[in-house]
Design a protein around this motif. Structure first.
Motif, PDB file in Angstrom:
ATOM      1  N   UNK A  55       0.812  -1.218   0.000  1.00  0.00           N
ATOM      2  CA  UNK A  55       0.000   0.000   0.000  1.00  0.00           C
ATOM      3  C   UNK A  55       0.849   1.274   0.000  1.00  0.00           C
ATOM      4  N   UNK A  56       1.933   1.263  -0.766  1.00  0.00           N
ATOM      5  CA  UNK A  56       2.708   2.484  -0.980  1.00  0.00           C
ATOM      6  C   UNK A  56       2.857   2.696  -2.476  1.00  0.00           C
ATOM      7  N   UNK A  57       3.047   3.947  -2.865  1.00  0.00           N
ATOM      8  CA  UNK A  57       3.253   4.239  -4.280  1.00  0.00           C
ATOM      9  C   UNK A  57       4.572   4.971  -4.545  1.00  0.00           C
ATOM     10  N   UNK A  58       5.294   5.310  -3.482  1.00  0.00           N
ATOM     11  CA  UNK A  58       6.583   5.972  -3.665  1.00  0.00           C
ATOM     12  C   UNK A  58       7.401   5.807  -2.397  1.00  0.00           C
ATOM     13  N   UNK A  59       8.678   5.504  -2.553  1.00  0.00           N
ATOM     14  CA  UNK A  59       9.593   5.438  -1.416  1.00  0.00           C
ATOM     15  C   UNK A  59      10.971   5.868  -1.894  1.00  0.00           C
ATOM     16  N   UNK A  60      11.576   6.762  -1.143  1.00  0.00           N
ATOM     17  CA  UNK A  60      12.902   7.202  -1.545  1.00  0.00           C
ATOM     18  C   UNK A  60      13.460   8.275  -0.651  1.00  0.00           C
ATOM     19  N   UNK A  61      14.488   8.908  -1.169  1.00  0.00           N
ATOM     20  CA  UNK A  61      15.256   9.856  -0.377  1.00  0.00           C
ATOM     21  C   UNK A  61      15.370  11.200  -1.086  1.00  0.00           C
ATOM     22  N   UNK A  62      15.350  12.229  -0.281  1.00  0.00           N
ATOM     23  CA  UNK A  62      15.735  13.575  -0.704  1.00  0.00           C
ATOM     24  C   UNK A  62      16.971  13.908   0.103  1.00  0.00           C
ATOM     25  N   UNK A  94      17.966   8.566  -4.649  1.00  0.00           N
ATOM     26  CA  UNK A  94      17.465   7.261  -5.071  1.00  0.00           C
ATOM     27  C   UNK A  94      16.044   7.011  -4.562  1.00  0.00           C
ATOM     28  N   UNK A  95      15.214   6.418  -5.436  1.00  0.00           N
ATOM     29  CA  UNK A  95      13.819   6.169  -5.071  1.00  0.00           C
ATOM     30  C   UNK A  95      13.237   5.050  -5.912  1.00  0.00           C
ATOM     31  N   UNK A  96      12.040   4.602  -5.496  1.00  0.00           N
ATOM     32  CA  UNK A  96      11.236   3.631  -6.234  1.00  0.00           C
ATOM     33  C   UNK A  96       9.860   4.279  -6.423  1.00  0.00           C
ATOM     34  N   UNK A  97       9.391   4.361  -7.641  1.00  0.00           N
ATOM     35  CA  UNK A  97       8.083   4.955  -7.896  1.00  0.00           C
ATOM     36  C   UNK A  97       8.103   5.814  -9.143  1.00  0.00           C
ATOM     37  N   UNK A  98       7.030   6.582  -9.315  1.00  0.00           N
ATOM     38  CA  UNK A  98       6.925   7.480 -10.454  1.00  0.00           C
ATOM     39  C   UNK A  98       7.909   8.632 -10.336  1.00  0.00           C
ATOM     40  N   UNK A 152       0.469  23.455   2.594  1.00  0.00           N
ATOM     41  CA  UNK A 152       1.659  23.554   1.767  1.00  0.00           C
ATOM     42  C   UNK A 152       2.163  22.244   1.207  1.00  0.00           C
ATOM     43  N   UNK A 153       1.342  21.194   1.276  1.00  0.00           N
ATOM     44  CA  UNK A 153       1.764  19.902   0.721  1.00  0.00           C
ATOM     45  C   UNK A 153       2.169  20.068  -0.734  1.00  0.00           C
ATOM     46  N   UNK A 154       3.278  19.452  -1.107  1.00  0.00           N
ATOM     47  CA  UNK A 154       3.758  19.477  -2.492  1.00  0.00           C
ATOM     48  C   UNK A 154       3.329  18.182  -3.148  1.00  0.00           C
ATOM     49  N   UNK A 155       2.460  18.271  -4.119  1.00  0.00           N
ATOM     50  CA  UNK A 155       1.915  17.070  -4.771  1.00  0.00           C
ATOM     51  C   UNK A 155       2.803  16.656  -5.932  1.00  0.00           C
ATOM     52  N   UNK A 156       3.672  15.684  -5.695  1.00  0.00           N
ATOM     53  CA  UNK A 156       4.509  15.136  -6.768  1.00  0.00           C
ATOM     54  C   UNK A 156       3.766  14.034  -7.510  1.00  0.00           C
ATOM     55  N   UNK A 157       2.948  13.267  -6.801  1.00  0.00           N
ATOM     56  CA  UNK A 157       2.158  12.183  -7.385  1.00  0.00           C
ATOM     57  C   UNK A 157       0.719  12.372  -6.911  1.00  0.00           C
ATOM     58  N   UNK A 158      -0.165  12.614  -7.830  1.00  0.00           N
ATOM     59  CA  UNK A 158      -1.569  12.882  -7.493  1.00  0.00           C
ATOM     60  C   UNK A 158      -2.225  11.708  -6.769  1.00  0.00           C
ATOM     61  N   UNK A 159      -1.664  10.511  -6.894  1.00  0.00           N
ATOM     62  CA  UNK A 159      -2.246   9.335  -6.240  1.00  0.00           C
ATOM     63  C   UNK A 159      -1.958   9.299  -4.731  1.00  0.00           C
ATOM     64  N   UNK A 160      -0.966  10.052  -4.279  1.00  0.00           N
ATOM     65  CA  UNK A 160      -0.593  10.012  -2.867  1.00  0.00           C
ATOM     66  C   UNK A 160      -1.694  10.592  -1.990  1.00  0.00           C
ATOM     67  N   UNK A 161      -2.025   9.850  -0.928  1.00  0.00           N
ATOM     68  CA  UNK A 161      -3.052  10.270   0.019  1.00  0.00           C
ATOM     69  C   UNK A 161      -2.497  10.456   1.428  1.00  0.00           C
ATOM     70  N   UNK A 162      -1.461   9.697   1.788  1.00  0.00           N
ATOM     71  CA  UNK A 162      -0.831   9.840   3.095  1.00  0.00           C
ATOM     72  C   UNK A 162       0.677   9.709   2.918  1.00  0.00           C
ATOM     73  N   UNK A 163       1.407  10.115   3.964  1.00  0.00           N
ATOM     74  CA  UNK A 163       2.859  10.196   3.817  1.00  0.00           C
ATOM     75  C   UNK A 163       3.525  10.104   5.190  1.00  0.00           C
ATOM     76  N   UNK A 164       4.738   9.595   5.180  1.00  0.00           N
ATOM     77  CA  UNK A 164       5.596   9.640   6.362  1.00  0.00           C
ATOM     78  C   UNK A 164       6.980  10.076   5.902  1.00  0.00           C
ATOM     79  N   UNK A 165       7.596  10.965   6.669  1.00  0.00           N
ATOM     80  CA  UNK A 165       8.924  11.467   6.341  1.00  0.00           C
ATOM     81  C   UNK A 165       9.786  11.402   7.599  1.00  0.00           C
ATOM     82  N   UNK A 181       8.051   8.324   2.285  1.00  0.00           N
ATOM     83  CA  UNK A 181       7.227   7.221   1.792  1.00  0.00           C
ATOM     84  C   UNK A 181       5.800   7.728   1.644  1.00  0.00           C
ATOM     85  N   UNK A 182       5.220   7.500   0.475  1.00  0.00           N
ATOM     86  CA  UNK A 182       3.853   7.915   0.166  1.00  0.00           C
ATOM     87  C   UNK A 182       2.960   6.697  -0.036  1.00  0.00           C
TER      88      UNK A 182
END
Length: 159
Positions: free
Chosen positions: A49-56, A67-71, A104-117, A132-133
């Motif tokens: 149930x995630x659509x993006x995981x990676x690092x900034x 590095x990341x996995x996702x769109x 101020x959420x930055x929407x990188x992927x419109x599918x994201x609904x929740x997030x942890x940083x 992680x989104x």
């Protein structure tokens, strides 16, 4: 939840096992980009149930896509902006049950609904953040925060 693989219902035990696997995977490798890459791949393998995981990663005073996995994702995020920038500024893990309710959420992927940083701090210096989104609301818990902070502590040993 770790339903992509056959892990126990004990979330804490799963995080401990995943952190041990990260340590084994990264032991002996000194290239930070390779280690961030394998860390994002490991997280992607285990989480459902995630659509993006990676690092900034911090570069010249701002967060830059690592590095990341996702769109494809936003490339640069100012410290203090969005969920990632806020976690970086405050040096604290942020769980956002509904990203649309985060000012101020930055929407990188419109599918994201929740997030942890989770911020990544080594020797008192902010290195970057783990992001992680999820495409579902309220995906992440305090147990996830604790487990991911443990995961990041293992990663820090290898970067």
């Amino acid at each position: 939840m770790f339903t992509k693989t056959s892990y126990s219902e004990d979330l804490s035990a799963n995080y401990t096992m995943m952190s041990k696997q990260l340590d084994a995977l990264l032991t002996g490798e000194t290239n930070a980009i390779a280690n961030f890459s394998n860390a994002s791949a490991l997280l992607n393998q285990f989480f459902d149930q995630i659509n993006w995981v990676g690092f900034y990663l911090m570069e010249d005073g701002e967060l830059v896509l690592g590095p990341f996995q996702g769109l494809p994702a936003c490339v640069r995020i100012p410290v203090g902006k969005g969920v990632c920038g806020t976690a970086a500024k405050n040096l604290e893990t942020i769980i956002v049950p509904d990203v649309h309710a985060f000012p101020g959420h930055i929407a990188c992927d419109a599918a994201s609904q929740s997030e942890i940083v989770v911020p990544i701090v080594k020797d008192g210096v902010l290195v970057g953040v783990l992001d992680i989104d999820s495409p579902i609301k309220e995906r992440f818990s305090e147990q996830d925060a604790t487990g991911l902070e443990q995961f990041v502590q293992v990663l820090i040993k290898h970067i």
